[in-house]
Every structure is written in structure tokens, then in C-alpha cells.
Scaffold this motif. Structure first.
Motif, PDB file in Angstrom:
ATOM      1  N   UNK A 110     -10.619  -3.999  -9.020  1.00 18.71           N
ATOM      2  CA  UNK A 110      -9.337  -3.336  -8.401  1.00 18.71           C
ATOM      3  C   UNK A 110      -9.405  -3.134  -6.907  1.00 18.71           C
ATOM      4  N   UNK A 111      -8.488  -3.192  -6.112  1.00 20.22           N
ATOM      5  CA  UNK A 111      -8.379  -2.934  -4.698  1.00 20.22           C
ATOM      6  C   UNK A 111      -8.111  -1.396  -4.396  1.00 20.22           C
ATOM      7  N   UNK A 112      -8.455  -1.075  -3.228  1.00 21.66           N
ATOM      8  CA  UNK A 112      -8.286   0.377  -3.068  1.00 21.66           C
ATOM      9  C   UNK A 112      -6.659   0.491  -2.802  1.00 21.66           C
ATOM     10  N   UNK A 113      -6.290   1.529  -3.015  1.00 18.16           N
ATOM     11  CA  UNK A 113      -4.456   1.730  -2.862  1.00 18.16           C
ATOM     12  C   UNK A 113      -4.507   1.697  -1.391  1.00 18.16           C
ATOM     13  N   UNK A 114      -3.168   1.378  -1.308  1.00 13.76           N
ATOM     14  CA  UNK A 114      -2.507   1.278   0.350  1.00 13.76           C
ATOM     15  C   UNK A 114      -0.996   1.701   0.198  1.00 13.76           C
ATOM     16  N   UNK A 115      -0.626   2.603   1.176  1.00 13.66           N
ATOM     17  CA  UNK A 115       0.683   2.945   1.348  1.00 13.66           C
ATOM     18  C   UNK A 115       1.777   1.817   1.711  1.00 13.66           C
ATOM     19  N   UNK A 116       2.722   2.092   0.945  1.00 12.60           N
ATOM     20  CA  UNK A 116       3.805   0.807   0.924  1.00 12.60           C
ATOM     21  C   UNK A 116       4.583   1.086   2.443  1.00 12.60           C
ATOM     22  N   UNK A 117       5.292   0.145   2.861  1.00  4.44           N
ATOM     23  CA  UNK A 117       5.936   0.192   3.935  1.00  4.44           C
ATOM     24  C   UNK A 117       6.880   1.589   4.078  1.00  4.44           C
ATOM     25  N   UNK A 118       7.406   1.893   3.296  1.00  7.06           N
ATOM     26  CA  UNK A 118       8.435   2.829   3.360  1.00  7.06           C
ATOM     27  C   UNK A 118       7.509   4.308   3.302  1.00  7.06           C
ATOM     28  N   UNK A 119       6.166   4.287   2.897  1.00  9.20           N
ATOM     29  CA  UNK A 119       5.248   5.340   2.667  1.00  9.20           C
ATOM     30  C   UNK A 119       5.636   6.353   1.607  1.00  9.20           C
ATOM     31  N   UNK A 120       6.110   5.981   0.694  1.00  6.89           N
ATOM     32  CA  UNK A 120       6.502   6.930  -0.372  1.00  6.89           C
ATOM     33  C   UNK A 120       5.892   6.465  -1.637  1.00  6.89           C
ATOM     34  N   UNK A 159      -2.916  -8.748 -11.129  1.00  4.69           N
ATOM     35  CA  UNK A 159      -1.260  -7.905 -10.912  1.00  4.69           C
ATOM     36  C   UNK A 159      -1.464  -6.886  -9.736  1.00  4.69           C
ATOM     37  N   UNK A 160      -0.168  -7.041  -9.187  1.00  5.21           N
ATOM     38  CA  UNK A 160       0.188  -5.907  -7.930  1.00  5.21           C
ATOM     39  C   UNK A 160       0.860  -4.972  -8.680  1.00  5.21           C
ATOM     40  N   UNK A 161       0.347  -3.733  -8.518  1.00  3.43           N
ATOM     41  CA  UNK A 161       0.827  -2.487  -9.001  1.00  3.43           C
ATOM     42  C   UNK A 161       1.553  -1.648  -7.700  1.00  3.43           C
ATOM     43  N   UNK A 162       2.626  -0.913  -8.198  1.00  9.01           N
ATOM     44  CA  UNK A 162       3.197  -0.060  -7.351  1.00  9.01           C
ATOM     45  C   UNK A 162       2.945   1.488  -8.016  1.00  9.01           C
TER      46      UNK A 162
END
Length: 83
Positions: free
Chosen positions: A18-28, A51-54
Motif C-alpha cells: 500500500x501507499x501512504x494516504x494523501x489528502x484529496x484536492x478538496x481536502x475532505x 486499486x485506488x481507494x478513497x
């Protein structure tokens, strides 16, 4: 990481990274990429699936197979699954 939320249990995912999580552009919310070696329903090995997870409020709200440049330039770390 509960693999049943990402991979179908019958695919027997292994060598999970897995990758480290990153904030989405909206930041929520956060995004992260997860990949593993899996097998098909017939038992044949498949190539590594990514897979890309949100993630929002500690919950996976979207899961989709990585496409195009999704997750390509990310740094992956091996992780152990939990239930």
C-alpha cells in the motif's frame, strides 16, 4: 487492513502493498493505492491488481481498479492484512 473491503475473498490476495494516504484536492478525504497478487475464480494466477481507494472518516467510501497513471509513481510498502 481488512482485505474483504478491497479484494474479493475468493481471489486469495497475497503480497499486499500500500501507499501512504494523501489528502484529496478538496481536502475532505484521503486517497491511497493498494496492490496484491490474486488468483481468478478458476484458480489461475492473475497479474498484480492495483486499486485506488478513497477514505473518509476511517471508512473506504470508494474503491476502483487503478487505470492509466493512477498509482504508477507511488512508493509502496508491504503491509500485513487484518480482519
Amino acid at each position: 487492513m481488512n482485505l474483504d473491503m478491497i479484494f474479493v475473498a475468493t481471489t486469495q490476495p497475497r503480497d499486499l502493498e500500500a501507499t501512504a494516504p494523501r489528502r484529496t484536492e478538496r481536502g475532505d478525504a484521503w486517497t491511497a493505492c493498494v496492490r496484491a497478487e490474486i488468483i481468478s475464480v478458476t484458480g489461475a494466477p492473475l497479474r498484480r491488481q492495483t486499486y485506488r481507494l478513497t477514505i473518509k472518516q476511517d471508512e473506504i467510501i470508494d474503491r476502483r481498479r487503478a487505470a492509466g497513471q493512477d498509482c504508477v509513481a507511488e512508493n509502496y510498502t508491504a503491509v500485513l492484512p487484518t480482519k
